[in-house]
Design a protein around this motif. Structure first.
Motif, PDB file in Angstrom:
ATOM      1  N   PRO A 319      37.157  44.405  47.471  1.00  0.00           N
ATOM      2  CA  PRO A 319      38.267  43.431  47.404  1.00  0.00           C
ATOM      3  C   PRO A 319      37.815  41.998  47.626  1.00  0.00           C
ATOM      4  O   PRO A 319      38.305  41.080  46.970  1.00  0.00           O
ATOM      5  N   GLU A 320      36.900  41.791  48.551  1.00  0.00           N
ATOM      6  CA  GLU A 320      36.469  40.443  48.879  1.00  0.00           C
ATOM      7  C   GLU A 320      35.783  39.765  47.692  1.00  0.00           C
ATOM      8  O   GLU A 320      35.985  38.583  47.440  1.00  0.00           O
ATOM      9  N   LYS A 321      34.989  40.544  46.940  1.00  0.00           N
ATOM     10  CA  LYS A 321      34.231  39.980  45.827  1.00  0.00           C
ATOM     11  C   LYS A 321      35.090  39.758  44.595  1.00  0.00           C
ATOM     12  O   LYS A 321      34.916  38.762  43.876  1.00  0.00           O
ATOM     13  N   TYR A 322      36.023  40.674  44.331  1.00  0.00           N
ATOM     14  CA  TYR A 322      36.737  40.640  43.046  1.00  0.00           C
ATOM     15  C   TYR A 322      38.209  40.250  43.154  1.00  0.00           C
ATOM     16  O   TYR A 322      38.902  40.186  42.146  1.00  0.00           O
ATOM     17  N   GLY A 323      38.704  40.014  44.376  1.00  0.00           N
ATOM     18  CA  GLY A 323      40.130  39.689  44.536  1.00  0.00           C
ATOM     19  C   GLY A 323      40.555  38.439  43.780  1.00  0.00           C
ATOM     20  O   GLY A 323      41.568  38.420  43.081  1.00  0.00           O
ATOM     21  N   LEU A 324      39.768  37.356  43.905  1.00  0.00           N
ATOM     22  CA  LEU A 324      40.102  36.101  43.231  1.00  0.00           C
ATOM     23  C   LEU A 324      40.086  36.276  41.717  1.00  0.00           C
ATOM     24  O   LEU A 324      40.999  35.822  41.012  1.00  0.00           O
ATOM     25  N   ALA A 325      39.041  36.946  41.203  1.00  0.00           N
ATOM     26  CA  ALA A 325      38.940  37.138  39.750  1.00  0.00           C
ATOM     27  C   ALA A 325      40.122  37.942  39.226  1.00  0.00           C
ATOM     28  O   ALA A 325      40.666  37.638  38.157  1.00  0.00           O
ATOM     29  N   THR A 326      40.550  38.962  39.957  1.00  0.00           N
ATOM     30  CA  THR A 326      41.693  39.775  39.531  1.00  0.00           C
ATOM     31  C   THR A 326      42.959  38.922  39.450  1.00  0.00           C
ATOM     32  O   THR A 326      43.731  39.012  38.489  1.00  0.00           O
ATOM     33  N   THR A 327      43.151  38.063  40.446  1.00  0.00           N
ATOM     34  CA  THR A 327      44.320  37.179  40.449  1.00  0.00           C
ATOM     35  C   THR A 327      44.285  36.220  39.260  1.00  0.00           C
ATOM     36  O   THR A 327      45.302  35.985  38.597  1.00  0.00           O
ATOM     37  N   MET A 328      43.093  35.676  38.981  1.00  0.00           N
ATOM     38  CA  MET A 328      42.971  34.723  37.866  1.00  0.00           C
ATOM     39  C   MET A 328      43.265  35.390  36.524  1.00  0.00           C
ATOM     40  O   MET A 328      43.927  34.821  35.666  1.00  0.00           O
ATOM     41  N   LEU A 354      52.126  35.455  42.523  1.00  0.00           N
ATOM     42  CA  LEU A 354      52.681  34.850  43.742  1.00  0.00           C
ATOM     43  C   LEU A 354      52.553  35.785  44.942  1.00  0.00           C
ATOM     44  O   LEU A 354      52.290  35.340  46.065  1.00  0.00           O
ATOM     45  N   GLU A 355      52.721  37.078  44.707  1.00  0.00           N
ATOM     46  CA  GLU A 355      52.580  38.056  45.798  1.00  0.00           C
ATOM     47  C   GLU A 355      51.157  38.071  46.358  1.00  0.00           C
ATOM     48  O   GLU A 355      50.940  38.382  47.528  1.00  0.00           O
ATOM     49  N   ARG A 356      50.187  37.729  45.489  1.00  0.00           N
ATOM     50  CA  ARG A 356      48.783  37.754  45.917  1.00  0.00           C
ATOM     51  C   ARG A 356      48.330  36.417  46.509  1.00  0.00           C
ATOM     52  O   ARG A 356      47.315  36.361  47.194  1.00  0.00           O
ATOM     53  N   THR A 357      49.068  35.349  46.215  1.00  0.00           N
ATOM     54  CA  THR A 357      48.684  34.028  46.717  1.00  0.00           C
ATOM     55  C   THR A 357      49.502  33.692  47.967  1.00  0.00           C
ATOM     56  O   THR A 357      50.275  32.729  47.989  1.00  0.00           O
ATOM     57  N   THR A 358      49.331  34.507  48.979  1.00  0.00           N
ATOM     58  CA  THR A 358      50.030  34.294  50.241  1.00  0.00           C
ATOM     59  C   THR A 358      49.388  33.128  50.994  1.00  0.00           C
ATOM     60  O   THR A 358      48.323  32.627  50.623  1.00  0.00           O
ATOM     61  N   THR A 359      50.029  32.704  52.081  1.00  0.00           N
ATOM     62  CA  THR A 359      49.483  31.616  52.894  1.00  0.00           C
ATOM     63  C   THR A 359      48.100  31.963  53.402  1.00  0.00           C
ATOM     64  O   THR A 359      47.175  31.137  53.376  1.00  0.00           O
ATOM     65  N   ASP A 360      47.923  33.205  53.866  1.00  0.00           N
ATOM     66  CA  ASP A 360      46.606  33.651  54.367  1.00  0.00           C
ATOM     67  C   ASP A 360      45.569  33.610  53.259  1.00  0.00           C
ATOM     68  O   ASP A 360      44.430  33.170  53.475  1.00  0.00           O
ATOM     69  N   ALA A 361      45.960  34.089  52.057  1.00  0.00           N
ATOM     70  CA  ALA A 361      45.023  34.112  50.928  1.00  0.00           C
ATOM     71  C   ALA A 361      44.616  32.694  50.532  1.00  0.00           C
ATOM     72  O   ALA A 361      43.447  32.438  50.226  1.00  0.00           O
ATOM     73  N   LEU A 362      45.568  31.762  50.582  1.00  0.00           N
ATOM     74  CA  LEU A 362      45.270  30.373  50.216  1.00  0.00           C
ATOM     75  C   LEU A 362      44.330  29.730  51.226  1.00  0.00           C
ATOM     76  O   LEU A 362      43.474  28.921  50.865  1.00  0.00           O
ATOM     77  N   LEU A 364      42.062  31.363  53.004  1.00  0.00           N
ATOM     78  CA  LEU A 364      40.755  31.985  52.829  1.00  0.00           C
ATOM     79  C   LEU A 364      40.059  31.494  51.568  1.00  0.00           C
ATOM     80  O   LEU A 364      38.831  31.370  51.533  1.00  0.00           O
ATOM     81  N   ASN A 365      40.842  31.223  50.524  1.00  0.00           N
ATOM     82  CA  ASN A 365      40.248  30.840  49.248  1.00  0.00           C
ATOM     83  C   ASN A 365      41.012  29.670  48.643  1.00  0.00           C
ATOM     84  O   ASN A 365      41.985  29.856  47.918  1.00  0.00           O
ATOM     85  N   PRO A 366      40.565  28.428  48.909  1.00  0.00           N
ATOM     86  CA  PRO A 366      41.263  27.241  48.381  1.00  0.00           C
ATOM     87  C   PRO A 366      41.346  27.204  46.863  1.00  0.00           C
ATOM     88  O   PRO A 366      42.200  26.517  46.304  1.00  0.00           O
ATOM     89  N   GLN A 367      40.448  27.956  46.168  1.00  0.00           N
ATOM     90  CA  GLN A 367      40.495  27.976  44.702  1.00  0.00           C
ATOM     91  C   GLN A 367      41.820  28.516  44.185  1.00  0.00           C
ATOM     92  O   GLN A 367      42.218  28.244  43.054  1.00  0.00           O
ATOM     93  N   LEU A 368      42.493  29.313  45.018  1.00  0.00           N
ATOM     94  CA  LEU A 368      43.772  29.901  44.603  1.00  0.00           C
ATOM     95  C   LEU A 368      44.888  28.867  44.521  1.00  0.00           C
ATOM     96  O   LEU A 368      45.916  29.120  43.886  1.00  0.00           O
ATOM     97  N   LEU A 369      44.700  27.698  45.165  1.00  0.00           N
ATOM     98  CA  LEU A 369      45.783  26.725  45.246  1.00  0.00           C
ATOM     99  C   LEU A 369      46.208  26.245  43.861  1.00  0.00           C
ATOM    100  O   LEU A 369      47.401  26.103  43.575  1.00  0.00           O
ATOM    101  N   SER A 370      45.222  26.000  43.002  1.00  0.00           N
ATOM    102  CA  SER A 370      45.546  25.546  41.644  1.00  0.00           C
ATOM    103  C   SER A 370      46.329  26.620  40.892  1.00  0.00           C
ATOM    104  O   SER A 370      47.308  26.323  40.203  1.00  0.00           O
TER     105      SER A 370
END
Length: 869
Positions: A319-328, A354-362, A364-370
């Motif tokens: 999950p840590e490695k591929y979570g961001l890519a899956t969201t994108m 939106l369900e995956r871009t929670t406050t905690d996720a944002l 941990l990974n600022p790239q999700l903000l965009s």
């Protein structure tokens, strides 16, 4: 130039049976001269760990059937810790074909200190080149060129980490002397980067010995923002089709430089050969993006779905490695659905994002903000498109809060690109009951989005739109002077630079301001605005354009109204005739043009009837208006029936002024024509009757009495009732009778109003009886609301008609009002009908007859059980 740098990657190695293969690898230090790294521990992606010998060599054995199988090196360890792999891209995907060909795979490494020092040098060089290249250029472009430059700079900025990583990964040991000098020059200063490129151009070579020089050449061209980078990547992949990592680097550069079209022939075949899940996930997502750029959304969705499936599988494992890519990829798939005009599917994907871009996720990974910003934007845009601006507001509000706190999320966009979103945001405030002050402030803030717009016309149109909106809001609040001020500011923005768009809006705005000034009695100013609009419309070269003619016609019409209000009939008459003259030059197929013509004839009729006291001319003009609106009402009754009734009312009013000589037959025919169309409109339930419609219906009834006489009207109504009753009875069965029945009841209601007192009770009973019948016929014509309304009207006039309750109960069930329907059945099921039968028997017989006609509802099964208890 067509890019062909990946074509040689497609050569297959044909193996059809299980085979043992040995992969040979050597670990080398990357220095002035390559030297073996000694004993090292190599960690492979599938979990295998193999130690090299003292020469840094190892041999790994494979059993496989798929010639496209890949193996990856995750990390290499020395005694003192992890070693950084220099050529890590070509160790990420090592095709087994290298083992088949007995090729030695070289892994170049540096210790942590050496790697960090090189990366810092490269990063400094890249940052310096980027700053030097963009310094001062952001203001040297105009219009669309500025936007293109912004997008290029944004792409380059996003690609900078790849440039730094790729340049850091250059194998120094395998560079020629010229290559090393070029590398040093690039690291020294931005100006010398181009000198390094020129140095390498002198020795550009397709041979394997110059592989690293050619690869450096490609990388330096990427740094220099040169599309020639793709050409130099070709040299490397042409020499060795198994260099998958280099091919992927080339692919990324092609996408950055918008040269990805050629990849459409390459990537699908490459994906057919290499089945590694991560390779499939990454490259199918890129392929989907290319299809989106080509506006081939169907194929984009297919590829994005496949990419998402792969990433979801990979995410389960890591999950840590591929979570961001899956969201994108989930976001990209939503965007493909949105562009393919599939809003439901797009909304589903965006809400998952939106369900995956929670406050905690944002955090941990600022790239999700965009992604989070644009997801809210696109959800808002979709709701706006689906005519749900109130629902869109929540997401517009969220996106602009993000933008306020994190302006970097839209680095690649000019601010005015979001101007339309901000207007929608302000409209959302209106719909969500914000205060007048909050709404006005919002619109004033929207102007800030137009600062430094890349297109002057866009800026002028945008500001004009906002000032116009503010004027309308202030006018609604009664702040008329401020409103006029904003109208004038709106017009001033348009006059800064004339274009076809600003011309059209200027004419429209001049007419709007003229009307407002007319209302406030500012005569000279009002007339001046109408004349200015005419002048723009008649400018040389534009006088025959459709937009010019439209606004010219409206300017003359509003001028005619201006003089009409001031009782200046000659000037008004001239303006209205000019309106007709211009309309006749316009497209007669356009509904609005014809409607303006009808309205102008109506105004001419009023002018001659009221001011010039010439009923003959008035009748002539009113008749032309009637004819036009009658035709329009038949084409589009919802929009034009009221205008038809208005024109008819005006013509009948002139007739009434000379009742003795009026053509009563023509008058009654016109009245009947209006009433029939109103009845048809009600039967078809196209629109809800307005107060104006009801007024004109009453007027028609009054005119009918006037032109026929009271008793005659009653008698004629009863004759019509008998005629309609005979027509209804001639129809077999119960289907198709409700429309006739509506007309029959309308005639009865009219007769009731005009009947002598001794006949009124009889007519009232007839209305009750026929309303009950209508409730039955309406069921078979599937007008269930009409059935309910008619039943209740019947019972309102005579509650003793218990048989009508059967129709009422059925209509409620068929509308889905199941519990209300059951209540009626329960209340009357054990009541005796006038013929002695119990009502529940009649209920059951009715249901059987309805079902036989194909009219049913799931609740009828429950009703039957209830009635048989």
């Amino acid at each position: 130039m067509k890019i062909t740098f990946l074509l040689l990657l497609l050569l297959p190695v044909s193996i059809t049976h299980t085979q043992q293969v040995l992969l040979k690898m050597q670990v080398l230090y990357d220095g002035e001269k390559s030297r073996t790294a000694g004993k090292s521990i190599v960690h492979f992606s599938d979990g295998q760990v193999i130690q090299t010998n003292s020469k840094g060599e190892l041999t790994r054995e494979f059993q496989f059937q798929d010639s496209a199988q890949l193996v990856r090196v995750d990390k290499i360890m020395a005694k003192k810790g992890e070693l950084k792999m220099v050529n890590r891209r070509n160790l990420q995907y090592i095709p087994i074909a290298k083992a088949l060909n007995q090729e030695l795979v070289k892994a170049y490494v540096l210790n942590e200190t050496e790697w960090s020092q090189r990366k810092l040098q490269v990063q400094t060089a890249v940052d310096n080149f980027y700053s030097n290249a963009t310094l001062g250029l952001d203001r040297q472009f105009e219009g669309a060129l500025q936007q293109e430059w912004n997008e290029l700079v944004a792409s380059y900025h996003a690609y900078k980490p790849n440039i730094i990583s790729n340049l850091t990964s250059t194998i120094y040991a395998e560079l020629s002397d010229r290559g090393r000098k070029a590398f040093a020059l690039a690291l020294e200063s931005p100006d010398k980067t181009l000198e390094g490129i020129e140095l390498l151009e002198e020795t550009l070579d397709e041979t394997a010995e110059k592989y690293e020089d050619n690869l450096l050449m490609a990388r330096l061209n990427v740094l220099a923002l040169s599309p020639m980078a793709s050409y130099y990547y070709f040299f490397n992949t042409a020499n060795d089709w198994t260099m998958v990592g280099t091919a992927m680097e080339a692919k990324e550069a092609a996408i950055v430089f918008d040269q990805s079209k050629s990849l459409l022939q390459v990537l699908p075949e490459l994906l057919a050969h290499i089945k590694d899940p991560e390779f499939q996930a990454t490259n199918r997502n890129d392929l989907a993006s290319i299809y989106v750029d080509q506006e081939n959304y169907e194929l984009a969705i297919v590829e994005a779905k496949k990419a998402l499936n792969y990433y979801q599988l990979l995410e389960k494992e890591n999950p840590e490695k591929y979570g961001l890519a899956t969201t994108m990829v989930m976001f990209n798939l939503g965007s493909a659905y949105m562009k393919s005009d599939s809003p439901k599917e797009a909304l589903g994907l965006y809400h998952s994002v939106l369900e995956r871009t929670t406050t905690d996720a944002l955090e941990l990974n600022p790239q999700l903000l965009s992604i989070y910003f644009f997801t809210n934007k696109f959800i808002a845009n979709l709701h706006q498109k689906l005519d749900s601006p109130k629902a869109a507001y929540e997401y517009y509000d969220r996106m602009f809060v993000i933008l306020k706190n994190n302006p970097q999320v839209t680095r690649s966009l000019a601010k005015d690109i979001l101007f339309g979103d901000y207007l929608n945001y302000c409209e959302g405030k209106e719909l969500n009951d914000a205060t007048d002050e909050e709404i006005l402030k919002c619109y004033e803030e929207s102007i800030q989005m137009l600062e430094n717009a890349f297109d002057m016309e866009r800026e002028a149109l945008g500001k004009s739109l906002v000032y116009h909106k503010l004027a309308v809001l202030l006018e609604a609040q009664g702040q008329n002077e401020r409103a006029i001020g904003f109208y004038q500011k709106s017009l001033a923005e348009l006059e800064r630079k004339e274009t076809p768009k600003t011309r059209e809006l200027s004419m429209e705005l001049l007419n709007c301001i003229g009307v407002l000034l007319d209302d406030y009695g500012r005569d000279d100013e009002a007339l001046d605005h109408f004349n200015r609009a005419k002048k723009i419309a008649q400018a040389p070269g534009y006088e025959n354009e459709s937009t010019s003619l439209k606004h010219l016609a409206h300017s003359w019409y509003k001028t005619g109204q201006f003089y009409y209000r001031r009782h200046q009939p000659d000037s008004a008459h001239y303006a209205f005739l000019k309106t007709i003259e211009v309309v006749c030059r316009m497209n007669p197929e356009e509904e609005l043009n014809t409607a303006l013509k009808g309205n102008t004839y109506n105004m001419l009729g009023a002018l001659w009837g009221e001011m010039k006291k010439d009923d003959v001319k008035a009748e002539e003009y009113f008749q032309q208006s009637v004819d036009i609106y009658k035709s329009l009402a038949d084409q589009n009754p919802a929009n034009h029936l009221t205008n038809f009734a208005m024109a008819a009312n005006n013509l009948l009013n002139v007739y009434s002024r000379h009742l003795e000589t009026a053509d009563k037959k023509a008058a009654l025919a016109l009245i009947d024509s209006v009433l029939i169309r109103f009845a048809r409109l009600a039967d078809q339930r196209i629109v809800e009757p307005t107060a104006e419609m009801i007024m004109y219906q009453k007027n028609m009834n009054s005119y009918m009495i006037l032109f026929s006489g009271q008793m005659n009207v009653f008698q004629e109504a009863m004759v019509s009732v008998r005629t309609l009753s005979n027509t209804r009875q001639a129809i077999e069965g119960d289907v198709g009778k409700s429309s006739i029945q509506i007309q029959l009841i309308s005639k009865l209601e009219f007769a009731f109003k005009n009947a002598p007192e001794e006949h009124q009770e009889r007519i009232r009973q007839m209305i009750s009886q026929e309303s009950g019948n209508l409730s039955w016929y309406a069921l078979f014509d599937r007008h269930y609301v009409l059935a309910e309304v008619s039943a209740r009207r019947s019972l309102e006039l005579d509650s003793s008609k218990t048989w009508v309750y059967t129709n009422l109960a059925h209509s409620l069930i068929l509308q889905g009002k199941v519990e209300s329907g059951k209540d009626v059945y329960n209340q009357f099921k054990n009541v005796n009908h006038t013929d002695g039968r119990m009502m529940k028997i009649i209920f059951l017989e009715d249901i059987k007859e309805l079902e036989k006609a194909g009219i049913t509802h799931p609740a009828f099964a429950e009703v039957k059980k209830l009635l048989m208890e």
